[in-house]
Write an enzyme that holds these catalytic residues in place. Structure first.
Site, short mmCIF file in Angstrom:
data_model
loop_
_atom_site.label_atom_id
_atom_site.label_comp_id
_atom_site.label_asym_id
_atom_site.label_seq_id
_atom_site.Cartn_x
_atom_site.Cartn_y
_atom_site.Cartn_z
N GLU A 75 17.08 77.31 38.29
CA GLU A 75 18.09 76.90 39.26
C GLU A 75 19.43 77.50 38.89
OE1 GLU A 75 20.16 72.90 41.15
OE2 GLU A 75 18.01 72.92 40.71
N GLU A 100 24.51 77.63 34.77
CA GLU A 100 25.76 77.08 35.30
C GLU A 100 26.91 77.56 34.41
OE1 GLU A 100 28.47 75.87 37.24
OE2 GLU A 100 26.69 74.90 38.10
N ASP A 127 26.87 83.89 33.23
CA ASP A 127 26.79 84.48 34.56
C ASP A 127 25.31 84.65 34.93
OD1 ASP A 127 26.50 86.93 36.40
OD2 ASP A 127 28.63 86.46 36.54
N ASP A 150 28.72 78.34 46.87
CA ASP A 150 30.00 78.44 47.58
C ASP A 150 29.82 79.34 48.80
OD1 ASP A 150 32.67 78.94 48.39
OD2 ASP A 150 33.37 78.54 46.35
N ASP A 186 24.95 73.80 53.46
CA ASP A 186 25.42 72.93 54.52
C ASP A 186 26.35 73.67 55.47
OD1 ASP A 186 27.28 73.09 52.40
OD2 ASP A 186 28.33 71.32 53.11
N THR A 225 21.03 64.92 47.31
CA THR A 225 22.23 64.64 46.54
C THR A 225 23.11 63.63 47.27
OG1 THR A 225 23.59 66.36 47.56
CG2 THR A 225 22.17 67.02 45.71
N LYS A 226 24.02 63.00 46.52
CA LYS A 226 24.96 62.05 47.12
C LYS A 226 25.82 62.75 48.18
CE LYS A 226 25.31 58.99 43.11
NZ LYS A 226 26.22 58.44 42.07
N GLU A 228 25.00 65.35 49.96
CA GLU A 228 24.18 65.65 51.13
C GLU A 228 23.92 64.39 51.95
OE1 GLU A 228 19.85 67.70 52.17
OE2 GLU A 228 20.57 67.60 50.11
#
Length: 247
Positions: A75, A100, A127, A150, A186, A225-226, A228
């Site tokens: 991920e 991450e 990265d 992003d 989203d 997720t919260k 979402e």
């Protein structure tokens, strides 16, 4: 990942076509300053030596890394890590690698993984393109997840979006034949951008059913997720795409 519009941890941009992607100069993320909690600091200081990985570790033998043969999920941009932790705990027979760049998120994930005794999770604070190019062998990944990167909505910033043709091709080479690239966003305009790039990329097949193509219904295995859930209550859309490596 658990935070909206995370960096994705990758660089893209102009340079010669043979240059490594991670040196092309335009970052798809911005490092945000943030205060570290005690738990996050503990994760980075105490748990990192056991679960953390770096570019200096070089090309990984994933069977040796995890001490077994198992499905492998990577991920990119897991944010604060809640979703990735949930997946690793729910699927103990699968191995997970999270990438991450933000220290608080990495620290929180490591702390939580340690508290839950998870052994099927490793973490890069690097990265993402450099990790893919230098550390993950070709044909070694069953699933690559990119959730809520992003969207860089302004047109002048579209070059910063992590989903670009060269990135998509790099992902394909790291997937096993039949392995899947799962994206979620989203932002409808970014979803359309993702679909357009992947549909034009050789070696991928869209797995969406005809009635919802190019998108798939949110798979149950992707934790809600919260952020979402709040968006759904407000009527905001979320678009999932899953493409399989066909060759």
């Amino acid at each position: 990942m658990t935070e909206p519009h995370n960096a994705g941890g990758a660089t893209t941009g102009p340079e010669g076509p043979d240059a490594p992607l991670h040196r092309r100069g335009i970052k798809s993320y911005v490092i945000r300053a943030g205060r570290m909690t005690q738990a996050q600091s503990r994760g980075l200081e105490d748990v990192w030596p056991r679960l953390g990985l770096t570019l200096a570790d070089g090309r990984q033998d994933l069977d040796s890394l995890f001490g077994r043969q198992a499905p492998r999920v990577v991920e990119i941009g897991f944010g604060m890590g809640n979703s990735l932790i949930e997946q690793a705990e729910t699927h103990p027979d699968t191995d997970f690698i999270g990438i991450e760049v933000h220290a608080p998120g990495v620290g929180k994930l490591l702390d939580e993984a340690d508290k839950r005794g998870l052994t099927n999770l490793r973490v890069y604070r690097e990265d993402a393109l450099a990790v893919l190019e230098q550390c993950l062998p070709e044909g070694s990944i069953d699933t690559l997840q990119l959730f809520f990167p992003d969207p860089w909505p302004k047109k002048k910033h579209h070059k910063r979006r992590i989903v670009q043709p060269a990135f998509v091709e790099l992902i394909r080479t790291r997937l096993k034949p039949g392995g899947t690239f799962h994206l979620a966003t989203d932002w409808q305009a970014y979803a359309e951008w993702m679909a357009e790039i992947l549909d034009a990329s050789p070696g991928y097949t869209n797995t969406a059913p005809a009635e919802s193509a190019p998108y798939v219904p949110r798979p149950e295995f992707r934790p809600l997720t919260k952020f979402e859930a709040r968006g759904e209550r407000l009527g905001h859309g979320v678009w999932d795409l899953i493409y399989a490596r066909s060759r």
